[in-house]
Scaffold this active site. Structure first.
Site, PDB file in Angstrom:
ATOM      1  N   TYR A   1     -14.715 -30.965 -37.218  1.00  0.00           N
ATOM      2  CA  TYR A   1     -14.478 -30.186 -36.008  1.00  0.00           C
ATOM      3  C   TYR A   1     -13.906 -31.043 -34.876  1.00  0.00           C
ATOM      4  O   TYR A   1     -13.606 -30.516 -33.803  1.00  0.00           O
ATOM      5  CB  TYR A   1     -15.777 -29.530 -35.539  1.00  0.00           C
ATOM      6  CG  TYR A   1     -16.213 -28.368 -36.394  1.00  0.00           C
ATOM      7  CD1 TYR A   1     -16.178 -27.071 -35.916  1.00  0.00           C
ATOM      8  CD2 TYR A   1     -16.668 -28.573 -37.686  1.00  0.00           C
ATOM      9  CE1 TYR A   1     -16.583 -26.012 -36.689  1.00  0.00           C
ATOM     10  CE2 TYR A   1     -17.078 -27.522 -38.473  1.00  0.00           C
ATOM     11  CZ  TYR A   1     -17.034 -26.243 -37.976  1.00  0.00           C
ATOM     12  OH  TYR A   1     -17.436 -25.185 -38.746  1.00  0.00           O
TER      13      TYR A   1
ATOM     14  N   LYS B   1     -24.187 -34.139 -47.668  1.00  0.00           N
ATOM     15  CA  LYS B   1     -23.521 -34.186 -48.971  1.00  0.00           C
ATOM     16  C   LYS B   1     -23.186 -35.646 -49.285  1.00  0.00           C
ATOM     17  O   LYS B   1     -22.082 -36.004 -49.679  1.00  0.00           O
ATOM     18  CB  LYS B   1     -22.253 -33.315 -48.946  1.00  0.00           C
ATOM     19  CG  LYS B   1     -21.625 -33.052 -50.306  1.00  0.00           C
ATOM     20  CD  LYS B   1     -22.505 -32.257 -51.233  1.00  0.00           C
ATOM     21  CE  LYS B   1     -21.781 -32.018 -52.563  1.00  0.00           C
ATOM     22  NZ  LYS B   1     -22.685 -31.436 -53.580  1.00  0.00           N
TER      23      LYS B   1
ATOM     24  N   ASP C   1     -22.821 -25.234 -39.503  1.00  0.00           N
ATOM     25  CA  ASP C   1     -22.136 -23.956 -39.333  1.00  0.00           C
ATOM     26  C   ASP C   1     -22.497 -23.012 -40.471  1.00  0.00           C
ATOM     27  O   ASP C   1     -22.872 -21.857 -40.267  1.00  0.00           O
ATOM     28  CB  ASP C   1     -20.627 -24.203 -39.288  1.00  0.00           C
ATOM     29  CG  ASP C   1     -19.871 -23.070 -38.607  1.00  0.00           C
ATOM     30  OD1 ASP C   1     -20.492 -22.040 -38.287  1.00  0.00           O
ATOM     31  OD2 ASP C   1     -18.653 -23.201 -38.414  1.00  0.00           O
TER      32      ASP C   1
END
Length: 455
Positions: free
Chosen positions: A150, A220, A344
């Site tokens: 982002y 992750k 998100d």
């Protein structure tokens, strides 16, 4: 009653009895939901303090409403107002199509360095849900707001900039894994130690203050080792370095529990118990595990004999597994700290489990400067604009969060209790009415009236 400014001193907000709060009404349905919400806010403040306190609302502009007024999507005057008054609230904003600002919400967060996106998700009895046990959901997400993809560092396929970057990656960095370089767009994913530290510290402070049981770092890192994997490592690092006597990691709890249960357990046997594949490890790997056990056993005075059970548990989960387990094992999650993209996904997925983003509150906060913008988490829904139809719950609950942040907990409690009671009475807007039996359909404004009546 003269208005006053909220200030911050020594990390604590100083809130006058009559603070000025800037607000952005929002685009699309923003006018409808704000008109309903602000009446709830004012009524709750009056109910709580009998006229001794009152909000001085200051309207500022952004989005389509602003563009139509002065040709600017995000005027400097709006940013200046949020900077000056510290705490504000906003409705949904239109994102301009084409070049320039890709998201006004992201722009506000980055320009004001609102690095915490705070999203509490808790089931309200009676709200229609697509899952069998929505009552198991009671989580608070701390989403890092300023980094990750982002950050907006990207180049379009075919552009001179992306070609330059691909040449650099190939010729200078030896990258050979860009499969179709002639038709590839690129983005950069920055994750910093400082950004991770401040986000995780905020999550830990919240968890401790609210007597929460655990903090899960969602990442992750098994694939993106130097960004998301680093986030996980730095999260553990700041937890044990600054909150040592107040936290325990999941692996530490295993080691300590093993020793509590078997006081004569050797270091090596303890290592074998926490890592079943110990026998297949190299000698150096085995030593690392033994060293880990020995370092944890140094905590026995403060964490042994079951003391660790009263401390905040720090653990982690791979993002795809977390998205699965918030459905199947929701009770195992309490406070979550994660990066921008994961947050998100998680926050909207969890909102769906408890009835949708139409009633999901949110906030963007800088815990150092005190700046905070509370916001409706849904879109503008322009086809419903002016119809007095949509659910104002998201901005109403975001406002209740704002009052709690200001230290006006009585107002927060009143609003939450009144909204819960209204839904229990099955007097709801169309989004819930169509999924509830024997419910009464209310307009957006009428829903606000019912909440006020239930204060």
């Amino acid at each position: 009653m003269n208005s006053g400014k909220i200030t911050i001193q020594n990390g604590k907000l100083k809130v006058p009895n009559n603070p000025t709060i800037p607000f952005i009404e929002g685009d699309g349905t923003g006018a409808d939901i704000w008109a309903s919400a602000v009446r709830v806010f004012d009524a709750a403040v009056e109910k709580a303090y009998g006229g001794e306190r009152k909000i001085d609302w200051k309207e500022v502009y952004a989005g389509e409403n602003s563009f139509n007024r002065n040709g600017e999507w995000l005027p400097d005057e709006t940013l200046d107002a949020f900077r000056e008054y510290l705490v504000g609230i906003k409705g949904p904003l239109t994102t301009p199509i084409g070049g320039g600002i890709t998201s006004l919400n992201v722009a506000l967060r980055q320009k004001l360095d609102l690095y915490v996106c705070l999203r509490p998700v808790k089931y309200i009895t009676g709200v229609p849900s697509p899952v069998k046990k929505p009552e198991d959901v009671d989580m608070v997400i701390f989403r890092e707001n300023t980094e990750d993809i982002y950050a907006g560092i990207e180049w379009a396929e075919g552009s001179a900039e992306v070609k330059k970057m691909i040449r650099f990656l190939k010729n200078e960095m030896g990258v050979r894994s860009i499969r179709f370089p002639e038709t590839t767009g690129l983005g950069i994913k920055p994750i910093s130690k400082e950004g991770t530290y401040r986000l995780v510290k905020s999550a830990i402070e919240y968890a401790l203050n609210e007597n929460r049981k655990s903090l899960t770092l969602v990442h992750k890192g098994n694939i993106m080792k130097f960004t998301e994997g680093a986030f996980k490592n730095w999260g553990y690092e700041i937890a044990v370095s600054e909150y040592r006597n107040k936290v325990v990691t999941e692996r530490e709890s295993w080691i300590i529990s093993n020793k509590d249960n078997e006081p004569n357990l050797t270091v090596e046997d303890n290592a074998k118990m926490i890592d079943p594949g110990y026998h297949m490890m190299t000698d150096s790997q085995k030593k690392e595990r033994r060293d880990e056990v020995e370092s944890v056993l140094d905590l026995m005075n403060t964490h042994g004999n079951g003391q660790w059970k009263n401390k905040l548990m720090i653990k982690d989960a791979i993002a795809d597994i977390a998205l699965q387990q918030v459905l199947t094992r929701a009770k195992e999650f309490d406070v979550i700290a994660t990066m921008n993209l994961n947050g998100d996904y998680l926050s909207d997925a969890l909102a769906a489990q408890v009835g949708g983003i139409g009633i999901a509150p949110g906030a963007n906060i800088n815990n150092v400067t005190g700046h905070a913008i509370f916001e409706a988490t849904h879109g503008t829904a322009p086809k419903y604009a002016g119809l007095d139809k949509v659910n104002p719950g998201s901005v109403i609950l975001s406002g209740s969060m704002m009052f709690k942040y200001m230290g006006w907990g009585e107002v927060n409690d009143l609003i939450w209790d009144a909204l819960v009671k209204t839904i229990a009475q099955k007097r709801v807007t169309y989004d819930y009415h169509r999924m509830m039996d024997n419910a009464e359909l209310l307009k957006c404004s009428e829903f606000g009236d019912e909440i006020i009546g239930n204060l």
